[in-house]
Scaffold this motif. Sequence first.
Motif, PDB file in Angstrom:
ATOM      1  N   THR A  27      32.713  63.816   0.519  1.00  0.00           N
ATOM      2  CA  THR A  27      32.282  64.799   1.842  1.00  0.00           C
ATOM      3  C   THR A  27      33.421  65.122   2.441  1.00  0.00           C
ATOM      4  O   THR A  27      33.574  66.180   2.866  1.00  0.00           O
ATOM      5  CB  THR A  27      31.070  63.909   2.607  1.00  0.00           C
ATOM      6  N   SER A  28      34.138  64.062   2.962  1.00  0.00           N
ATOM      7  CA  SER A  28      35.300  64.465   4.037  1.00  0.00           C
ATOM      8  C   SER A  28      36.335  65.666   3.401  1.00  0.00           C
ATOM      9  O   SER A  28      36.669  66.645   4.202  1.00  0.00           O
ATOM     10  CB  SER A  28      36.272  63.383   4.493  1.00  0.00           C
TER      11      SER A  28
ATOM     12  N   MET B 249      35.536  67.834   1.126  1.00  0.00           N
ATOM     13  CA  MET B 249      34.876  69.435   1.343  1.00  0.00           C
ATOM     14  C   MET B 249      34.974  69.772   2.688  1.00  0.00           C
ATOM     15  O   MET B 249      35.197  71.043   2.519  1.00  0.00           O
ATOM     16  CB  MET B 249      33.329  68.725   0.684  1.00  0.00           C
ATOM     17  N   ILE B 250      34.469  68.975   3.582  1.00  0.00           N
ATOM     18  CA  ILE B 250      34.657  69.701   4.880  1.00  0.00           C
ATOM     19  C   ILE B 250      36.000  69.919   5.076  1.00  0.00           C
ATOM     20  O   ILE B 250      36.245  71.243   5.563  1.00  0.00           O
ATOM     21  CB  ILE B 250      34.055  68.771   5.957  1.00  0.00           C
TER      22      ILE B 250
END
Lengths: 295, 239, 342
Positions: free
Chosen positions: A98-99, A101-102
């Motif tokens: 997730t990190s 991706m952000i």
Amino acid sequence: MLDTVVTVLTTGLTNGALYALATIGLSLVWGSMGMFNMAHGAMLALGGYLTFTVCTQLGLPLPVAVIAAVAGGALFGVLLYLVVVQRLLARSTEHFETSVMIATAGISIALEEALLVAFGGQPLKQPFTVSGNLHLGQSVVPLLDLADVVIALIVMGLTYWFLSGTKMGRAIRATAQNRDAAVLMGVPVQRIFLQALAISGALAGICGVLMSSVTQLTPWFGDDPMLKAFIMCVVAGLGNLPGAIAASFCLAIIEAAVEFLAGARWGFPALLFIVIAILIWRPAGLFGRSQIRRL
Amino acid sequence: MHDIASLSLSDVWAGYDGPDILKGISLEVQPGRIVTVVGPNGHGKSTLLKAISGLIRVRRGDITLSGRSVLPLSPHRIAATGVVHVPQGDLLFPNMSVYENLLMGAYGERDAKQTAQRLDEVYALLPRLAERHRQIASSLSGGERRMAGIGRGLMAGGRILMLDEPSLGLAPLVIEQIYDVIGKLRAQGRTILLVEENPARVADLCDDMHLLDDGHIVWSGPPHELMGRDELLAAYLGG
Amino acid sequence: MVNFIKDRSSRWTLPADAWIGLLVIIIAVAVPFVIQSRYLLGEVILALIWAGVASQWNLLFGYAGVFSLAPMAFFAFGAYATAMLSYYLGWSVWLSIPAGAIVSIPFSLIIGLACLRLEGVYVALLTFAVAQMMYLLIVTDTGCFQQIGGSCVQFTGGATGFSDFGDFGMRPLLHQYWMIGNYAVVCCGAFLTMLVSWIVIRSPMGLAFRAIRDNPGYAMARGVNRFRTHLLVFGISAFFIGLLGGLYAVHFQAIGPTVFSLSQLLFVIASVVVGGVGSFWGPLLGAVVLTGADEFLSDFGEYRSLGLGLIITAFVVFLPRGLVGEIVHLFALWRRKRQSHV
């Protein structure tokens, strides 16, 4: 009737080849390190603008400009790894997906805005072009589309050769299939990640040139193909290269058919519904086995 | 024919995120010897191999190869020094052919001739792999997978081969084949650190045996002397 | 269960949150008296709207572990529903705003049914694609639904969107102070949203979120259904995000497809990342700081979005705890240091 089929197939195959190229770039990075690169679309645009700059603005020959796009894409991939990905990988594996991706979404908007500042928002003409048409009975196939497909297939062939026939390619696949075992074989996985991102960037470079030759060159032109390429990756099962290529061609032809029959605005919704239906049926994708990432 | 080296552990403490699993392990693997670490499940045998190959961090003590500490090295560098870890459950590359898996074993080898020669040796030792060399690893049988794992380890041409329970989960007949291969490796003069749950099974095969109980080595010596000793009973039955 | 005790959110005890809440309310009441400029007050209103959306996204991502990239889709849905109800049916905005929020729930449940069976990045990807699809369908809508004068209005408003469908009615009421009226309305909406976020986090459902996130197997064994829990929180957040969308549309008296833009979505995500993922006060602080930064960057015109992108990346890479997380961390360090000195 035959015209329709030829038109749909021309559009479908051209887009399919281009999506497949974008998909390979995404899938390579996802498969080897579990990274969803949201900046891939912006990297497509970077490739397009590099060719434009080197050829149209600096007046150098087109092949040099295309090489510049490939090299620039690879360099951007390397920078992305060194500045962002490396640090996130070092921190935690749990939140990496997730990190990253952000973080790459942030990079994406920054790069697109930088291109906007440098070149303005008005669509530019991609210098890579082929004029003329091929006549098949009643129907017309633009030679540019044909050239794009041929080049895309050549690049895919080279990628296949690289991944299966070279030591570096084999190490990338090995890392994707079993990271721990690769480490035990003495494979420096950090360097493999760097190489995977560099190659993905190079693919984005050439893919951006081809894509902007059939559409227009704007800072955002890569967003839409990137999203579709993501969808095709997911349909195939993330990280599965042959599956991703097959899915790209199939979905592009379906998209072209829907756009022809129901209007251009329904192409993307149709793709999305197919994907959601497939994922409800097979959560790991058509060719994906859960937990096993193939490359 | 193979580079010789001795591996030595002195007072090694290590574990995963939680408490120590290895509590002060010292042992020596001399060149050309087959050293076996036995002990019940969950007492740190695999952890020991992982600590040596750098997959987990050593908290105290030292591990040296030919007198040089391997602790500052990252796992892939340790592999490059010639400590070859054949992990439990093979960890093959599932979508690669047997041949490609073997080539990955020789990743650190720059000389193509060397690689080809080792491939011939491995195929001679494990003819089954030669038959199956184009087959995808995930489609192999359990015994074939295990042999491919060992073959891949041999491809590294390493100085010390570490095998983590090569017999685990296999049928008795296949286990015999695997130990047959280890016997041949012994005859070739290889240096091997073997981890095994059942001491009786490997007693004929090795030179030195160490009994691991709850992170400590409680007994060391020639394998046949271990049989029937109190330490053995205590480790396996005493909990 | 040990995980729950270690969780950073439970380090805040009830009094601490209550004190901070009181402080925030005092500041909120003081703002219209301190800030005289109508423009600046408008910026504060905007910050509050984003703080509310970010607080709900934080509930989804930071607590429940649902990586949804569709918050702006729900925001737009609420905003469009409000605008369309008032525009076509002539409803008062006081009716169409809650109606818009309510219809956002079934909409979100449909999307949730399609997307939430999957996990992690797949959810992100599909929700992102859904939002993009809505955007494309709206901007390519060319069929005339109504003829107004000589021009044609598409059912979805097309590329231009809707405007002049009604307002809060503060001008006749408060004359030149009408902006303060708008501020009060938005303030109530945003604080209600944050209050509900707080209640959800502290409720048994909040516990279920953490159980699912920290130990999915154990949670399942204890009868926590991941899909249903995620669907529920998806619906709750859609209601409040839709509500804020309606407030946004009415405050600006306009809504168009630009709310779907990537930079708008990133602003919400950035508010959470900058403030601190999984910390209750993070989104509010993040939204205020980012609105301020945006104001500062607007002097640089075209570099505005570039700066936003770099800020997000920099925080994810260098300050993953976010501002609130760093403050809590420093405070804890300071206290430990002081204790060890005593």
